[in-house]
Design a protein around this motif. Structure first.
Motif, mmCIF file in Angstrom:
data_model
loop_
_atom_site.group_PDB
_atom_site.id
_atom_site.type_symbol
_atom_site.label_atom_id
_atom_site.label_comp_id
_atom_site.label_asym_id
_atom_site.label_seq_id
_atom_site.Cartn_x
_atom_site.Cartn_y
_atom_site.Cartn_z
ATOM 1 N N THR A 1 43.535 38.583 30.012
ATOM 2 C CA THR A 1 43.498 40.328 31.280
ATOM 3 C C THR A 1 42.651 40.412 31.559
ATOM 4 O OG1 THR A 1 44.605 41.308 29.997
ATOM 5 C CG2 THR A 1 46.032 40.036 31.920
ATOM 6 N N LEU A 2 42.144 41.072 31.832
ATOM 7 C CA LEU A 2 41.131 42.710 31.265
ATOM 8 C C LEU A 2 41.573 43.383 32.182
ATOM 9 C CD1 LEU A 2 37.913 40.253 33.266
ATOM 10 C CD2 LEU A 2 38.294 40.754 30.757
ATOM 11 N N PRO A 3 41.341 44.710 31.551
ATOM 12 C CA PRO A 3 40.990 45.612 31.952
ATOM 13 C C PRO A 3 41.073 46.593 33.413
ATOM 14 C CG PRO A 3 39.966 46.385 29.661
ATOM 15 C CD PRO A 3 39.901 44.719 30.438
ATOM 16 N N LEU A 4 41.368 46.805 33.934
ATOM 17 C CA LEU A 4 41.622 46.972 35.484
ATOM 18 C C LEU A 4 40.499 48.068 34.896
ATOM 19 C CD1 LEU A 4 41.812 46.747 38.172
ATOM 20 C CD2 LEU A 4 43.914 48.616 38.152
ATOM 21 N N PHE B 1 39.455 48.104 50.743
ATOM 22 C CA PHE B 1 40.857 48.330 49.635
ATOM 23 C C PHE B 1 40.394 46.892 49.331
ATOM 24 C CE2 PHE B 1 44.558 45.446 50.040
ATOM 25 C CZ PHE B 1 45.109 46.259 49.417
ATOM 26 N N VAL B 2 40.085 46.687 50.020
ATOM 27 C CA VAL B 2 39.159 44.721 49.523
ATOM 28 C C VAL B 2 38.816 44.965 48.314
ATOM 29 C CG1 VAL B 2 37.721 42.579 50.157
ATOM 30 C CG2 VAL B 2 39.290 43.484 51.637
ATOM 31 N N THR B 3 37.842 45.878 48.053
ATOM 32 C CA THR B 3 37.028 45.849 46.669
ATOM 33 C C THR B 3 37.987 46.123 45.121
ATOM 34 O OG1 THR B 3 37.040 48.489 47.040
ATOM 35 C CG2 THR B 3 35.107 47.058 47.798
ATOM 36 N N ARG B 4 39.233 47.108 45.782
ATOM 37 C CA ARG B 4 40.008 47.555 44.917
ATOM 38 C C ARG B 4 40.351 46.098 44.405
ATOM 39 N NH1 ARG B 4 39.083 49.677 40.578
ATOM 40 N NH2 ARG B 4 40.774 50.269 40.409
ATOM 41 N N LEU B 5 40.876 44.911 45.783
ATOM 42 C CA LEU B 5 41.820 43.674 45.279
ATOM 43 C C LEU B 5 41.235 43.342 44.046
ATOM 44 C CD1 LEU B 5 44.668 42.245 45.500
ATOM 45 C CD2 LEU B 5 43.231 41.396 48.291
ATOM 46 N N ALA B 6 39.680 43.297 44.676
ATOM 47 C CA ALA B 6 39.386 42.276 44.231
ATOM 48 C C ALA B 6 39.082 42.301 42.656
ATOM 49 C CB ALA B 6 37.176 42.195 44.320
ATOM 50 N N ARG B 7 38.831 44.109 42.089
ATOM 51 C CA ARG B 7 39.340 44.506 41.247
ATOM 52 C C ARG B 7 40.682 44.238 40.722
ATOM 53 N NH1 ARG B 7 34.498 44.642 38.663
ATOM 54 N NH2 ARG B 7 33.454 46.185 39.245
ATOM 55 N N HIS B 8 41.445 44.093 40.781
ATOM 56 C CA HIS B 8 42.937 43.493 40.510
ATOM 57 C C HIS B 8 43.181 42.762 40.005
ATOM 58 C CE1 HIS B 8 45.266 47.109 40.588
ATOM 59 N NE2 HIS B 8 45.078 47.317 41.775
ATOM 60 N N TYR B 9 42.237 41.501 40.782
ATOM 61 C CA TYR B 9 42.651 39.610 40.812
ATOM 62 C C TYR B 9 41.390 39.641 39.277
ATOM 63 C CZ TYR B 9 44.005 37.332 44.754
ATOM 64 O OH TYR B 9 45.059 37.160 45.661
ATOM 65 N N GLU B 10 40.397 40.483 38.756
ATOM 66 C CA GLU B 10 39.275 40.255 37.378
ATOM 67 C C GLU B 10 40.586 40.810 36.941
ATOM 68 O OE1 GLU B 10 35.352 41.906 37.218
ATOM 69 O OE2 GLU B 10 37.098 44.086 37.714
ATOM 70 N N SER B 11 41.330 41.940 36.401
ATOM 71 C CA SER B 11 42.227 41.735 35.602
ATOM 72 C C SER B 11 42.955 41.338 35.580
ATOM 73 C CB SER B 11 42.848 43.894 36.005
ATOM 74 O OG SER B 11 43.244 43.926 34.790
ATOM 75 N N VAL B 12 43.825 41.057 36.581
ATOM 76 C CA VAL B 12 45.191 39.899 36.110
ATOM 77 C C VAL B 12 44.188 38.850 35.824
ATOM 78 C CG1 VAL B 12 46.292 38.709 37.367
ATOM 79 C CG2 VAL B 12 46.911 41.326 37.610
ATOM 80 N N ARG B 13 43.044 38.487 35.834
ATOM 81 C CA ARG B 13 42.780 37.024 35.938
ATOM 82 C C ARG B 13 42.219 36.325 34.409
ATOM 83 N NH1 ARG B 13 40.381 33.777 39.071
ATOM 84 N NH2 ARG B 13 41.272 32.029 37.897
#
Length: 342
Positions: free
Chosen positions: A5-8, A315-327
């Motif tokens: 994971t990466l920090p959000l 919102f999509v930009t934040r959703l992408a950041r959460h994908y980045e963090s989780v994955r």
């Protein structure tokens, strides 16, 4: 399975400043549009590639719905190669590129001006090749906050076109709504963090995700699929219009098929609601992003439908950041883009 994971990353530090700077260009936008209309506006072309093309979906919907003149939207290179017969004097061509260096889009601006059209450019910097090739350069000066100010710049231009061509509308309420956006869109991102995290967590390891959207919100769904899932996360995704979904793609839905559906507050909402009814019945992996959950403080209720496409895109930009963090997959990682000749 996802393990690293990466920090959000937080909401961009300059978010409110970048949106406010876009808002500050309303007067120069209106002056330019009035000049174009007074000279005899015949049609409008919205031109770009990737995220810069998807950013124009709300204004394309707006103008096609309310304007008395024709409006066209297309990829930059198709514009260059198609050479539309209606392009010429009386045309307004709006070109967009974040860096202002996208070669197809710079070529489109130069081609449009050579054909006698007026050109407005939307890009990060006023000294970019695209800005320099245009009659009007609208900018946002930020590397990190891009989607929201682009939405504002497109929106201001679109509403000015409607107002100066005599289309009916509550332009005072719309201005109130736009002036509220620095705070409203920031608050919206805070309100959406739990939803974004839940979607990213649930779908991080899925092989294929379908994304549905419609009307002015189609850009948010298509942009999330192509620019974020595929380009920035290297994950398979398919983007479908919520109405077209029932004319083929829905046959691929099973109880284990992940689907993300965007629902806005514009005239096309019934198509999204129809898709939601189907997904509620036939898959247990449906996730819904409904703009009604966002408070959007300061935005008058009567014009929320004009604003929520921008909100969903942000919102999509934040959703992408959460994908980045989780994955654990950095959004800046690329195989080909900016790395090889293509």
């Amino acid at each position: 399975m996802t393990t690293a994971t990466l920090p959000l990353k937080p909401i961009t530090e300059d978010f409110k400043e970048a949106v406010a700077f876009a808002l500050s260009q309303n007067d120069v936008t209106r002056a330019f549009v009035k000049e174009v209309v007074d000279a005899g506006l015949r049609n409008v072309f919205l031109i770009g590639c990737g995220g810069s093309l998807t950013a124009s979906y709300p204004v394309h919907f707006l103008l096609e719905t309310r304007a008395a003149f024709p409006v066209f939207q297309m990829n930059s290179d198709e514009f260059n190669l198609r050479r539309p017969a209606l392009l010429g004097e009386g045309s307004l061509v709006v070109v967009s590129s974040h860096t202002g260096t996208t070669k197809e889009t710079v070529a489109a601006a130069r081609y449009a001006r050579s054909a006698g059209a007026k050109v407005a450019a939307i890009s990060r910097d006023a000294d970019s090749p695209l800005a320099q090739a245009a009659d009007l350069a609208l900018t946002y000066r930020s590397e990190d906050t891009v989607v929201a100010p682009k939405g504002v710049l497109f929106g201001q231009l679109g509403h000015a076109l409607l107002e100066f061509t005599g289309a009916q509308g509550d332009y005072a309420a719309l201005r109130t709504a736009f002036e509220a956006l620095p705070d409203a869109l920031y608050t919206m991102q805070e309100e959406g963090e739990e939803l974004a995290h839940s979607i990213a967590t649930a779908l991080a390891d899925e092989d294929m995700t379908y994304v549905l959207s419609a009307g002015p919100n189609y850009g948010a769904g298509y942009g999330f699929t192509m620019c974020y899932l595929m380009e920035m996360q290297w994950k398979h995704g398919g983007s479908f219009h919520a109405g077209e979904f029932f004319h083929g793609a829905f046959e691929m839905v099973t109880e284990d098929q992940p689907v993300i559906l965007f629902l806005g507050e514009d005239a096309t909402r019934p198509m999204a609601e129809r898709a939601k009814t189907f997904l509620d019945t036939y898959t247990r992996k449906a996730h819904y992003v409904d703009s009604r959950i966002f408070s959007l403080p300061g935005v008058p209720e009567a014009v929320r439908g004009d604003i929520t496409p921008i909100a969903l895109d942000v919102f999509v930009t934040r959703l992408a950041r959460h994908y980045e963090s989780v994955r654990g997959h950095d959004l800046d990682q690329r195989r080909y883009m900016f790395r090889v000749e293509y």
